[in-house]
Design a protein around this motif. Structure first.
Motif, PDB file in Angstrom:
ATOM      1  N   TYR A 199      -8.252   2.602  19.899  1.00 60.60           N
ATOM      2  CA  TYR A 199      -8.100   1.173  19.986  1.00 60.60           C
ATOM      3  C   TYR A 199      -7.617   0.511  18.745  1.00 60.60           C
ATOM      4  CZ  TYR A 199      -9.824   1.518  24.451  1.00 60.60           C
ATOM      5  OH  TYR A 199      -9.926   1.835  25.747  1.00 60.60           O
ATOM      6  N   VAL A 231      -1.092   9.615  20.113  1.00 63.66           N
ATOM      7  CA  VAL A 231      -2.079   9.016  21.003  1.00 63.66           C
ATOM      8  C   VAL A 231      -2.895   8.034  20.203  1.00 63.66           C
ATOM      9  CG1 VAL A 231      -3.969   9.481  22.557  1.00 63.66           C
ATOM     10  CG2 VAL A 231      -2.154  11.165  22.251  1.00 63.66           C
ATOM     11  N   LEU A 236     -13.752  13.120  32.093  1.00 63.67           N
ATOM     12  CA  LEU A 236     -13.724  12.614  33.450  1.00 63.67           C
ATOM     13  C   LEU A 236     -14.697  13.307  34.349  1.00 63.67           C
ATOM     14  CD1 LEU A 236     -10.041  12.619  33.844  1.00 63.67           C
ATOM     15  CD2 LEU A 236     -11.509  10.783  33.153  1.00 63.67           C
ATOM     16  N   VAL A 255      -5.078   2.392  35.192  1.00 61.22           N
ATOM     17  CA  VAL A 255      -5.586   3.615  34.593  1.00 61.22           C
ATOM     18  C   VAL A 255      -6.679   3.184  33.638  1.00 61.22           C
ATOM     19  CG1 VAL A 255      -5.021   5.579  33.157  1.00 61.22           C
ATOM     20  CG2 VAL A 255      -3.365   4.748  34.808  1.00 61.22           C
ATOM     21  N   MET A 256      -7.893   3.572  33.958  1.00 69.47           N
ATOM     22  CA  MET A 256      -9.005   2.908  33.289  1.00 69.47           C
ATOM     23  C   MET A 256      -9.165   3.309  31.838  1.00 69.47           C
ATOM     24  SD  MET A 256     -11.757   2.281  36.235  1.00 69.47           S
ATOM     25  CE  MET A 256     -11.985   3.953  36.793  1.00 69.47           C
ATOM     26  N   GLU A 257      -8.633   4.410  31.454  1.00 73.06           N
ATOM     27  CA  GLU A 257      -8.702   4.820  30.073  1.00 73.06           C
ATOM     28  C   GLU A 257      -7.518   4.182  29.353  1.00 73.06           C
ATOM     29  OE1 GLU A 257     -11.186   6.965  29.055  1.00 73.06           O
ATOM     30  OE2 GLU A 257     -10.489   6.354  27.079  1.00 73.06           O
ATOM     31  N   PRO A 258      -7.749   3.252  28.460  1.00 73.82           N
ATOM     32  CA  PRO A 258      -6.614   2.616  27.800  1.00 73.82           C
ATOM     33  C   PRO A 258      -5.806   3.633  26.997  1.00 73.82           C
ATOM     34  CG  PRO A 258      -8.613   1.364  27.428  1.00 73.82           C
ATOM     35  CD  PRO A 258      -9.026   2.655  28.059  1.00 73.82           C
ATOM     36  N   TRP A 309     -12.473  -5.288  30.827  1.00 68.78           N
ATOM     37  CA  TRP A 309     -11.815  -4.014  31.127  1.00 68.78           C
ATOM     38  C   TRP A 309     -12.844  -3.037  31.665  1.00 68.78           C
ATOM     39  CZ3 TRP A 309      -6.851  -3.210  31.590  1.00 68.78           C
ATOM     40  CH2 TRP A 309      -6.413  -1.906  31.790  1.00 68.78           C
ATOM     41  N   PRO A 310     -12.607  -2.285  32.681  1.00 72.07           N
ATOM     42  CA  PRO A 310     -11.428  -2.432  33.528  1.00 72.07           C
ATOM     43  C   PRO A 310     -11.421  -3.773  34.255  1.00 72.07           C
ATOM     44  CG  PRO A 310     -12.988  -0.898  34.494  1.00 72.07           C
ATOM     45  CD  PRO A 310     -13.515  -1.249  33.171  1.00 72.07           C
ATOM     46  N   ALA A 344      -4.065   5.959  28.023  1.00 71.14           N
ATOM     47  CA  ALA A 344      -4.084   7.329  28.533  1.00 71.14           C
ATOM     48  C   ALA A 344      -2.670   7.763  28.893  1.00 71.14           C
ATOM     49  CB  ALA A 344      -4.974   7.405  29.769  1.00 71.14           C
ATOM     50  N   VAL A 372      -8.875   7.136  36.729  1.00 71.50           N
ATOM     51  CA  VAL A 372      -9.112   7.372  35.311  1.00 71.50           C
ATOM     52  C   VAL A 372      -7.862   7.834  34.594  1.00 71.50           C
ATOM     53  CG1 VAL A 372     -10.635   8.441  33.662  1.00 71.50           C
ATOM     54  CG2 VAL A 372     -11.441   8.011  35.943  1.00 71.50           C
ATOM     55  N   GLY A 408      -7.860   8.297  24.295  1.00 73.40           N
ATOM     56  CA  GLY A 408      -7.390   8.759  25.595  1.00 73.40           C
ATOM     57  C   GLY A 408      -8.180   9.952  26.048  1.00 73.40           C
ATOM     58  N   GLN A 409      -9.420   9.780  26.017  1.00 74.01           N
ATOM     59  CA  GLN A 409     -10.312  10.904  26.121  1.00 74.01           C
ATOM     60  C   GLN A 409     -10.428  11.371  27.541  1.00 74.01           C
ATOM     61  OE1 GLN A 409     -13.999  10.134  27.084  1.00 74.01           O
ATOM     62  NE2 GLN A 409     -14.722  10.452  25.056  1.00 74.01           N
ATOM     63  N   LEU A 410      -9.671  12.340  27.845  1.00 71.90           N
ATOM     64  CA  LEU A 410      -9.505  12.684  29.248  1.00 71.90           C
ATOM     65  C   LEU A 410     -10.480  13.742  29.691  1.00 71.90           C
ATOM     66  CD1 LEU A 410      -5.700  12.828  28.895  1.00 71.90           C
ATOM     67  CD2 LEU A 410      -7.079  10.961  29.730  1.00 71.90           C
TER      68      LEU A 410
END
Lengths: 315, 642
Positions: A33, A30, A150, B459-462, A166-167, B464, B435, A145-147
């Motif tokens: 940036y 993963v 959310l 998908v707003m989290e690059p 972005w977005p 992801a 997201v 990719g910090q999920l």
């Protein structure tokens, strides 16, 4: 094949560092940036197995664990990220565009620097190629990719770096929504504090600009702002009036203005007459000015006597 | 194609075209290859016939008048471009009959050439800046000036009636010139344009006596006040459509009321936010024939009597099909809209910060809805309702609502889109901000809805990945491009490897526009795309780790495309130079703050914009744009006028 370590033009410093990472199954690289995988175990993440951090360019400092929000980094960070060295050609452009950024209505005038990043926590891609210490700014507060955050908005970041564009939402929409939020909080709604935009045109320029007169407090500021916008423009002496606030420009000063410089600044007032800028107090000027125009000195000579007459008539 | 009454002629004409086309084209196309038409696509329903050689000579027996008549039924510009490539006489005939001219990149051809080529031109559509300019990736001053076009048309085509511009810089001088030069001017539509003020609009309003459409869509306008509205002629106007929703300042109510009273043909009215709710009733009373309405702000406090009057006025809009605006919509006012819902085909709630339960009340009544724009406040539950109630839905856009636009508290997940894809059989266009996503969802969506033409997932989290399996989203997008054979436009996001692009390259045969961000591993990705994707016309990429090799290997492909944008990738200056020398009819523009000359060839450039053109390097580049010159000795040239 270009490897991941070279991918990084934008830093996304996502939100709170405290254990918001979901543990991810192994086998997946993963990327944050920088295209770096999570290089060392951070907080409670179990991704340590995926250390692909073979980047020679990253100094050990980069992998140093630091907790705390991105914005609260050591002062050294701030100076590293100073935009100015990256844009030696346009040292003052930031001012203009940051001032216009404050006004949602104008919101979209983007200087070159703005299109690169909106906050200071930026990596300039070129810098990567030329400096190996660029990655100092990387902290492991960047969960990739910090999920987990959310539905867990427990700690919105104070200083979250934004990626430009972005977005991918149109700036028009962003501004409108921002105004929506503003409106809902707005209490005073003083009309006087709204932005006051006037067009600024210049002979020979391919298109017009606009300035918010309320963002300046005297002629000097206006003059230097316009000077930056139209680089061949010089206003010079006008500024000396603004501070005093009440003085009328004497004839001699006007003449100096016209003779000494290539261009003069004129404005169209409410009556539709074109006058030289600088002969009324700043507050009054803001009230009456409808448009600005940068004329060649030669064209503006005829204005001077009228301006004086008019101000005499008013007085 | 043509109206039903001319169907017979059309089918004859079409058949004749096909016949001639299949034979004549082979013979002539090689001889005449310097025309300005880029699209070399055959007519869609080209039958395969074997014909006797005598048919080859048929075109010589067709006088100009006959060809002209046949061509008058050919509407689509793509077909017309193909037609004009067949032979010289067809080229001549076609160009003399083309009324609607579309130029997808204003720098691809010079205004003069276009003006000269189409003497009967009535409508001109131009696009300027690259699409990513919408997201602040193109610095100000890059270009896209409308003036040279307006000037050229004003001098040569005074019968021009319609001008549509997108992402261009339009000044007041342009607008004044339009007003002064085109006597029968009818339509001005400016989308995402900037550089002009309300003074320019006033000029159009006052001078264009036959004005029918004046639409400012999401423009940045120097708003000097609402006076411009009073400049419309005092006698009745011919206005059909008026859209000033992007302006900020207030217009005078009396001006607006009087304008509506004297515009009996007005069908579409989009107010700006400063028009408050309390005056809406008085406006609607004067325009009950509206088909499209964009309200102003929908949040004032109204007393019960006012509410009753407004409810009545809204219910009087018997023809209304499209509703937008609705800024700051308060939940208590939603019932006012109920009377409109059953007829609505288009609803734009993307500026209405209304929560899910209220949205459900509204949407469950909109059974005829075809187009829905909404914010993610609708959540999965709301989208389930849409799936149940809006069976006619063709287009769905879900925008992010969070203050930071990539942080959200709402429960909008991939499930929402899956429900809609299940429940709405006609769905063909989607823009969805979310997201995170899963491959399984994408596969479901593709299975449910193979008729997608436009699929844009953000998908707003690059980077992801699939949040359940941690895999890249390769398989998901593979399903999309494999099953949706008609896909024209695709935006991908999330974690993607080169494999995903291999699938896209192989399967997305009709794909014309592709947008990519934060994806891929290597040059292979770009190589897959440029060596596959037969129909690719516009490719825009940001923040992906490749450049040189793939670009140079597939240079020829670039001439079949309208444009390629790459920013924050790894294209080196040296590669740009090589590309430019290799491909004479491409403009390779480097957008970079630091002059390329001072840097080594291996250093990456910030952004490149490559587009095919017959107009050569442009003359209006600002100081941060360089067009790489063709001849190696000259190096980089920056021709600019100041």
């Amino acid at each position: 094949m270009l490897s991941e370590e070279e991918l990084q033009s934008n830093v996304s410093v996502a939100s709170s560092p405290t254990s918001n990472c979901i543990s991810k199954g192994g086998g997946l690289k993963v990327h944050n940036y920088f295209g770096l995988s999570d290089s060392s175990s951070v907080e409670s993440s179990t991704l340590s197995g995926n250390v692909e951090d073979d980047k020679a360019t990253i100094s050990l400092k980069a992998t140093e664990l630091t907790l705390g929000l991105p914005g609260s980094q050591s002062p050294a960070r701030e100076t590293e990220l100073d935009e100015k060295p990256f844009f030696p050609l346009l040292p003052t452009k930031d001012e203009i565009f940051s001032s216009s950024q404050k006004n949602i209505a104008s919101g979209n005038k983007r200087g070159f620097s703005d299109t690169m990043y909106t906050e200071k926590n930026w990596m300039f891609p070129e810098a990567v190629a030329t400096q190996s210490v660029v990655n100092k700014e990387v902290t492991q507060n960047i969960p990739k990719g910090q999920l987990g955050t959310l539905n867990n908005s427990s700690s919105p970041p104070a200083a979250k770096a934004q990626i430009v564009g972005w977005p991918p939402v149109r700036s028009y929409r962003k501004n409108t929504l921002a105004t929506t939020c503003k409106n809902s909080d707005e209490v005073d709604g003083k009309p006087g504090s709204a932005a006051l935009f006037v067009k600024v045109s210049m002979d020979g320029a391919p298109y017009l600009r606009k300035v918010d007169l309320r963002s300046y407090t005297n002629y000097g500021e206006l003059s230097s702002a316009l000077e930056k916008m139209f680089t061949t423009f010089t206003l010079g002496q006008c500024g000396s009036n603004g501070a005093a606030g009440k003085d009328m420009l004497s004839e001699t000063k006007l003449k100096n203005l016209l003779n000494g410089k290539d261009y003069v600044l004129t404005y169209e007032d409410k009556d539709g007459d074109w006058m030289l800028v600088g002969d009324v107090p700043w507050e009054m000027f803001i009230d009456v000015c409808k448009k600005l125009k940068i004329m060649k000195g030669a064209d503006a000579i005829g204005l001077a006597p009228r301006a004086m007459e008019k101000s005499k008539m008013r007085a | 194609m043509g109206a039903s009454s001319t169907l017979l002629m059309v089918s004859h004409g079409h058949c004749l075209l096909c016949l001639l086309f299949s034979v004549v084209r082979f013979i002539y196309i090689k001889t005449f290859n310097s025309f300005d038409s880029f699209r070399i696509k055959s007519l869609p329903s080209l039958p395969s016939l074997s014909l006797s050689p005598s048919l080859v000579l048929m075109d010589r027996r067709f006088p100009f008048k006959v060809l002209e008549h046949i061509f008058s039924f050919v509407d689509s510009n793509e077909d017309r471009n193909s037609v004009s490539l067949v032979c010289k006489s067809w080229f001549e005939t076609e160009r003399r009959t083309r009324k609607r001219v579309f130029v997808g990149n204003c720098y691809a051809v010079s205004p003069l050439k276009v003006a000269r080529r189409f003497p009967k031109m009535r409508s001109l559509t131009l696009k300027g800046k690259p699409h990513f300019a919408d997201y602040n990736l193109v610095p100000d001053g890059w270009g896209g000036y409308a003036w040279p076009w307006i000037e050229a048309m004003a001098a040569r085509r005074p019968f021009l009636e319609e001008i549509r511009l997108k992402r261009m810089v339009v000044t007041d001088e342009c607008l004044e010139k339009i007003a002064a030069s085109f006597r029968d001017f009818k339509t001005l539509v400016l989308t995402s344009c900037e550089g002009f003020s309300t003074d320019g609009i006033a000029a159009i309003a006052s001078t264009c006596r036959k004005l029918r459409d004046l639409e400012l869509r999401e423009c940045i306008v120097d708003d000097l006040g609402g006076d411009w509205l009073s400049y419309f002629p005092e006698t009745s106007t011919s206005l059909v459509s008026l859209d000033f929703s992007c302006l900020d300042s207030e217009v005078k109510l009396s001006d607006l009321e009087r304008l509506l009273s004297r515009s009996p043909n007005l069908k579409s009215l989009k107010l700006n936010r400063s028009v408050t709710l309390d005056v809406l009733e008085s406006l609607l009373r004067r325009a009950p024939q509206l088909v499209e309405l964009g309200t102003g702000s929908f949040s004032d406090e109204l007393d019960p009597e006012e509410i009753a009057k407004l409810t009545k006025a809204l219910s009087e809009l018997k023809q209304l099909k499209s509703l937008s605006g609705l800024w700051d919509l308060l939940p208590e006012y939603i019932p006012l809209l109920y009377s409109l819902c059953p007829r609505l085909t288009s609803l734009n709630l993307s500026y209405a910060t209304v929560q899910m339960p209220d949205l459900i009340d509204l949407l469950s009544r909109c059974s005829k809805l075809q187009k829905l724009w909404v914010m993610d406040l609708i959540e999965d539950k709301g989208l389930k309702t849409v799936a149940l109630c809006c069976k006619e839905l063709r287009e769905l856009r879900v925008f992010p609502s969070g203050a930071d636009l990539d942080e959200t508290d709402v429960t909008l997940t991939e499930q929402g889109l899956v429900s809609v894809s299940e429940g709405c059989p006609k769905l063909e266009s989607v823009l969805y901000f979310c997201v995170q996503f899963t491959n399984a969802a994408l596969v479901s969506i593709a299975k449910n809805r193979p008729n997608f033409r436009c699929f844009r997932l953000c998908v707003m989290e690059p980077f992801a990945p699939d949040y359940r399996t941690q895999q890249p989203l390769d398989e998901g997008f593979k399903a999309i491009v494999e099953r949706c054979k008609d896909l024209r436009r695709l935006s991908v996001s999330g974690l993607l490897t080169d494999k995903a692009f291999e699938y896209i390259g192989v399967h997305a045969k009709k794909l014309r526009m592709l947008s990519i961000a934060f994806a891929g591993d290597s040059d292979l990705m770009l190589h897959h795309l440029l060596s596959g994707c037969q129909s690719l016309k516009k490719l825009e990429i940001r923040d992906c780790p490749f450049g040189d090799t793939a670009l140079l290997e597939n240079a020829a492909k670039l001439e079949t495309m309208r444009s390629l944008w790459m920013s924050s990738c790894f294209v080196s200056f040296g590669a740009c130079k090589q590309l430019s020398q290799k491909m004479p009819r491409l403009n390779v523009e480097v957008i970079d703050e630091h002059p390329p000359k001072t840097r080594p060839d291996s250093s990456p450039v910030e952004r490149i914009y490559i587009y095919r053109t017959v107009a050569g390097p442009r003359l209006d580049t600002p100081e941060f744009v360089w067009t790489i010159h063709k001849s190696p000795e000259v190096g980089v040239s920056r021709l600019s006028i100041r």
